[in-house]
Design an enzyme around this catalytic site. Structure first.
Site, PDB file in Angstrom:
ATOM      1  N   ALA A  14       0.846  -1.240   0.001  1.00 54.59           N
ATOM      2  CA  ALA A  14       0.126   0.064  -0.086  1.00 54.59           C
ATOM      3  C   ALA A  14       0.887   1.179   0.006  1.00 54.59           C
ATOM      4  CB  ALA A  14      -0.909  -0.026   1.373  1.00 54.59           C
ATOM      5  N   SER A 140      -6.983 -10.176 -11.521  1.00 59.00           N
ATOM      6  CA  SER A 140      -6.612  -9.200 -12.766  1.00 59.00           C
ATOM      7  C   SER A 140      -7.258  -9.740 -13.855  1.00 59.00           C
ATOM      8  CB  SER A 140      -5.122  -9.213 -13.094  1.00 59.00           C
ATOM      9  OG  SER A 140      -4.580  -8.676 -14.144  1.00 59.00           O
ATOM     10  N   TYR A 152       2.061 -14.622 -13.726  1.00 61.51           N
ATOM     11  CA  TYR A 152       1.151 -13.677 -13.298  1.00 61.51           C
ATOM     12  C   TYR A 152      -0.347 -14.174 -13.579  1.00 61.51           C
ATOM     13  CZ  TYR A 152      -0.705  -8.971 -12.309  1.00 61.51           C
ATOM     14  OH  TYR A 152      -1.193  -7.990 -12.051  1.00 61.51           O
ATOM     15  N   LYS A 156      -2.915 -15.000 -10.584  1.00 62.59           N
ATOM     16  CA  LYS A 156      -3.963 -14.064 -10.483  1.00 62.59           C
ATOM     17  C   LYS A 156      -5.625 -15.185 -10.723  1.00 62.59           C
ATOM     18  CE  LYS A 156      -2.586  -9.964  -9.840  1.00 62.59           C
ATOM     19  NZ  LYS A 156      -2.928  -9.518  -8.306  1.00 62.59           N
TER      20      LYS A 156
END
Length: 251
Positions: A14, A140, A152, A156
């Protein structure tokens, strides 16, 4: 708005980008916020800039169990509880399959999948005891497949299965678990992808916007707004879902 008055939200990864925007949105809506990131200084700086009555920065390597345990303990010690967890931390190690190394694969799986597992496992102890909690995982559109992102994409899509399973297991204890699958969002990560494929970030964004039905790319605030809804009590009958926030790109 103060939908999160009296609540504590933890957001991983974050210090910047989607994570920082999400932390800011929770702070704006009254939450006490814990900004978790690899770098303590960056996490603390982002926390200080949220304008929240209570905001802390905590160093955490989400792929390391001891680090996760220490970070969550620190949050509970300083803020008293954990009501919301947003598993946002992520990395990319893009390459075509024949060029992808085991290290590329393991790094992405470690942060996205293992990291979400470790964080969720740790916070659920507090949520189950309180009979209340919201867990939100960041998937995603790449979960549907994307050239050069075998690691990735697999991670995801794995998060979507993880989300549905946690929803089944934790629902009886008052915990909702959902996921957001962002489309093209303007971040350092998408700028890096642009350069990887030999384009300037601005040109890359323009091409993405032209291929999107709403004719624009997304901003971190678009994901933050969705997160604020899915983690709110207004969404208490929504669990196990993955919401694609992509401007219609995958229609």
């Amino acid at each position: 708005m103060s939908r999160y008055e009296g609540r504590v939200a933890v957001v991983t990864g974050a210090a910047r980008g989607i994570g920082a925007a999400t932390a800011r949105r929770f702070a704006d809506e009254g939450a006490a916020v814990a900004v978790l990131d690899l770098d303590q200084e960056s996490a603390a700086a982002t926390a200080a800039g949220l304008g929240a009555a209570q905001a802390i920065g905590v160093a955490c390597n989400v792929s390391d169990a001891a680090s996760v345990e220490a970070a969550v303990a620190s949050v509970v010690e300083q803020l008293g509880q954990v009501d919301v967890l947003v598993n946002n931390a992520g990395v990319t190690r893009d390459n075509l399959l024949f060029k992808m190394t085991e290290e590329d694969w393991d790094a992405v799986m470690g942060v996205h999948l293992k990291g979400s597992f470790l964080m969720s496992r740790e916070v659920q102890k507090h949520m189950v005891k309180a009979k209340y909690g919201k867990i939100l995982n960041l998937s995603s559109v790449s979960a549907l497949g994307n050239r050069g992102q075998a690691n990735y994409s697999a991670a995801k899509m794995g998060l979507q299965g993880f989300t549905r399973t946690l929803a089944i297991e934790l629902g009886p204890f008052g915990v909702n678990v959902n996921a957001i699958a962002p489309g093209f969002i303007v971040t350092d990560m998408t700028d890096a992808t642009a350069r990887r494929v030999g384009m300037e970030p601005e040109a890359y964004r323009e091409a993405a916007a032209a291929a999107t039905p709403v004719r624009r790319v997304g901003q971190p605030a678009d994901i933050a707004a969705t997160a604020a809804f899915l983690c709110s009590d207004e969404a208490s009958f929504i669990t196990g879902q993955t919401l694609y926030v992509d401007g219609g790109a995958k229609i």
